[in-house]
Enzyme design. Structure first.
Site, short mmCIF file in Angstrom:
data_model
loop_
_atom_site.label_atom_id
_atom_site.label_comp_id
_atom_site.label_asym_id
_atom_site.label_seq_id
_atom_site.Cartn_x
_atom_site.Cartn_y
_atom_site.Cartn_z
CB VAL A 1 47.62 41.54 35.72
CG1 VAL A 1 47.25 40.52 36.81
CG2 VAL A 1 46.58 42.66 35.66
CE LYS A 2 56.38 39.98 39.29
NZ LYS A 2 57.22 40.70 40.29
#
Length: 218
Positions: free
Chosen positions: A86-87
């Protein structure tokens, strides 16, 4: 040093993967828009399609900037595939979210990092990766590679497990220099990666070998 490709283009991802050197993929909303991927369902499906091509980590970016929104989006993205990272943006609620994700076993990539202080906060919060942007710093007359060297030095001294993922790569020299100064990962468009193949002496040498072979064998 790991090689990630920074794109949402499936053909380019396949081409890089076929070289046998690809370790992962990074994407962002701008790259999705560039490929004409619109609508939440289509974007989520596209992430899954990427994961089917590459065995390594695939960074999928949230677009929320509040804690609850980041958590909601991040959990949805992480549920898509085991390779999803997850960025999360380098903001206050982003750091809080990274800490939460760490406690839940969800891996993260803290993006838009432009200073050693930001990198330290992300590492303390438990980010899997941090993404300093070399090219964007160069654009405003700061030395992006110097930032990579600073961060890798700090992480080595402090023993942080967070990996330095050098982003905003503009040319093959950026890639070589990142390897020299100890970046754990680079993420680059396909063109700079392919440019590493090129050297005029390789081209002229190959032409001579082939010409000599033809002369000797007819």
């Amino acid at each position: 040093m790991k090689f990630f490709i920074d794109t949402a283009n499936l053909a380019q991802i396949k081409e890089a993967n076929e070289l046998g050197i690809l370790d992962g993929v990074t994407t962002n909303p701008s790259l999705m828009a560039k490929e004409g991927i619109k609508g939440r369902d289509n974007i989520l499906k596209h992430y899954v399609d990427i994961c089917k091509i590459v065995k390594g980590d695939v960074s999928a970016e949230v677009i929320s900037t509040d804690f609850e929104g980041i958590i909601r989006e991040g959990e949805e993205l992480a549920s898509l595939h085991e390779n999803i990272v997850v960025k999360v943006p380098m903001i206050k609620d982003g750091i809080k979210a990274i800490s939460f994700f760490k406690s839940e076993g969800i891996r993260t990539n803290c993006t838009l990092v432009f200073s050693p202080g930001q990198a330290i906060l992300a590492a303390k919060a438990g980010a899997t990766y941090i993404s300093p942007f070399i090219g964007r710093l160069d654009d405003i007359a700061f030395n992006g590679l110097e930032l990579i060297a600073q961060i890798t030095g700090i992480f080595a001294v402090q023993g942080y497990e967070t990996q330095v993922l050098a982003a905003s790569i503009r040319n093959p020299i950026h890639i070589v220099k990142c390897a020299e100064i100890g970046a754990h990962v680079i993420t680059s468009p396909l063109e700079p990666i392919l440019a590493l193949l090129n050297h005029p002496l390789t081209d002229s040498g190959l032409q001579k070998f082939l010409a000599d072979h033809k002369k000797a064998n007819g």
